[in-house]
Scaffold this motif. Structure first.
Motif, short mmCIF file in Angstrom:
data_model
loop_
_atom_site.label_atom_id
_atom_site.label_comp_id
_atom_site.label_asym_id
_atom_site.label_seq_id
_atom_site.Cartn_x
_atom_site.Cartn_y
_atom_site.Cartn_z
N UNK A 4 0.88 -1.32 0.04
CA UNK A 4 0.04 -0.05 -0.04
C UNK A 4 0.82 1.16 0.06
N UNK A 5 0.41 2.31 -0.81
CA UNK A 5 1.43 3.22 -0.91
C UNK A 5 0.48 4.63 -0.87
N UNK A 6 0.31 5.46 -0.01
CA UNK A 6 -0.40 6.62 0.39
C UNK A 6 0.40 7.91 -0.65
N UNK A 7 -0.34 8.75 -0.83
CA UNK A 7 -0.08 10.01 -1.40
C UNK A 7 -1.02 11.03 -1.39
N UNK A 8 -0.47 12.34 -1.58
CA UNK A 8 -1.84 13.32 -1.25
C UNK A 8 -1.59 14.35 -0.38
N UNK A 9 -0.79 13.97 0.68
CA UNK A 9 -0.64 14.69 1.69
C UNK A 9 -0.13 16.08 1.66
N UNK A 10 -0.17 17.18 2.55
CA UNK A 10 0.50 18.34 2.43
C UNK A 10 0.22 19.18 3.34
N UNK A 11 0.57 20.26 3.16
CA UNK A 11 0.14 21.76 4.07
C UNK A 11 -1.07 22.35 3.49
N UNK A 16 -9.87 24.37 4.25
CA UNK A 16 -9.06 23.69 2.72
C UNK A 16 -9.49 22.25 2.73
N UNK A 17 -9.26 21.86 1.71
CA UNK A 17 -9.41 20.30 1.33
C UNK A 17 -8.29 19.74 0.63
N UNK A 18 -8.12 18.54 0.92
CA UNK A 18 -7.22 17.55 0.29
C UNK A 18 -7.84 16.16 -0.09
N UNK A 19 -7.13 15.59 -0.98
CA UNK A 19 -7.62 14.30 -1.61
C UNK A 19 -6.31 13.26 -1.31
N UNK A 20 -6.81 12.36 -0.23
CA UNK A 20 -5.52 11.25 -0.25
C UNK A 20 -5.77 10.06 -1.02
N UNK A 21 -4.68 9.46 -1.49
CA UNK A 21 -4.91 8.31 -2.44
C UNK A 21 -4.27 7.21 -2.00
N UNK A 22 -4.65 5.95 -1.83
CA UNK A 22 -3.83 4.69 -1.56
C UNK A 22 -3.78 3.64 -2.66
N UNK A 23 -2.64 3.43 -3.29
CA UNK A 23 -2.62 2.67 -4.06
C UNK A 23 -2.20 1.23 -3.64
N UNK A 26 -0.41 -6.29 -5.32
CA UNK A 26 -0.25 -7.81 -4.55
C UNK A 26 -1.65 -8.36 -5.15
N UNK A 27 -2.36 -8.76 -3.73
CA UNK A 27 -3.81 -9.54 -3.64
C UNK A 27 -4.77 -8.95 -4.49
N UNK A 28 -5.77 -9.41 -4.95
CA UNK A 28 -6.79 -8.91 -5.64
C UNK A 28 -7.71 -7.63 -4.90
N UNK A 29 -7.40 -6.56 -5.34
CA UNK A 29 -7.87 -5.42 -4.49
C UNK A 29 -9.26 -5.40 -3.98
N UNK A 30 -10.08 -5.95 -5.32
CA UNK A 30 -11.39 -5.89 -4.92
C UNK A 30 -12.12 -7.00 -4.13
N UNK A 31 -11.28 -7.70 -3.54
CA UNK A 31 -11.62 -8.72 -2.58
C UNK A 31 -11.63 -8.28 -1.06
N UNK A 72 -13.42 4.12 -3.48
CA UNK A 72 -12.52 3.45 -4.08
C UNK A 72 -12.73 3.12 -5.53
N UNK A 73 -11.89 2.91 -6.26
CA UNK A 73 -12.11 2.61 -7.85
C UNK A 73 -11.15 1.21 -7.96
N UNK A 74 -11.97 0.18 -8.00
CA UNK A 74 -11.41 -1.31 -7.94
C UNK A 74 -10.49 -1.36 -9.23
N UNK A 75 -11.04 -0.77 -10.38
CA UNK A 75 -10.40 -1.01 -11.55
C UNK A 75 -8.82 -0.35 -11.58
N UNK A 76 -8.69 0.69 -10.62
CA UNK A 76 -7.58 1.34 -10.48
C UNK A 76 -6.69 0.88 -9.11
N UNK A 77 -7.29 -0.04 -8.49
CA UNK A 77 -6.80 -0.65 -7.24
C UNK A 77 -6.34 0.67 -6.23
N UNK A 78 -7.12 1.37 -6.11
CA UNK A 78 -6.93 2.78 -5.32
C UNK A 78 -8.05 2.89 -4.32
#
Length: 126
Positions: A4-11, A16-23, A26-31, A72-78
């Protein structure tokens, strides 16, 4: 194994708003269900939000209700965490986590999750 790799953090300024992502890989994400936790300095890791494998069921900590949205977007594993109307007390390292076993209990506790990302820092200035 799940990576799992997170991104999108900041100051960001309060309000305000932020959107975090987690890619995931490995195993089938949709499960498996996914969640977001956070840890503020000097505090324990706390639950923020959880989403079922299909995305059809979500749950939130009281502090996140009405301001944060997990998706979540299972097609993007995110998995995403949209955070709006941010407050200084939201400042923390944010972690995504995977529940590959599907325990269905104690889902607000870190022990219900099998894999964790490295975290992404969110800092909200007043």
């Amino acid at each position: 194994q799940v990576q799992l790799v997170e991104s999108g953090g900041g100051l960001v300024q309060a309000g305000g708003s932020l959107r975090l992502s987690c890619a995931a890989s490995g195993r089938t994400f949709a499960m498996y269900a996914m969640a977001w936790f956070r840890r503020a300095p000097g505090k324990e890791r706390e639950f923020v939000a959880r989403i079922s494998w299909s995305g059809g069921s979500t749950s939130y900590a009281d502090s996140a209700k009405g301001r944060f949205t997990i998706s979540r977007d299972n097609a993007k594993n995110t998995v995403y965490l949209q955070m709006n109307t941010l407050k200084p007390e939201d400042t923390a390292a944010y972690y995504c986590a995977a529940d590959v076993v599907g325990r269905g209990v104690f889902v607000t506790l870190p022990r219900a999750y099998d894999y964790w990302g490295q975290g992404t820092q969110v800092t909200v200035s007043s």
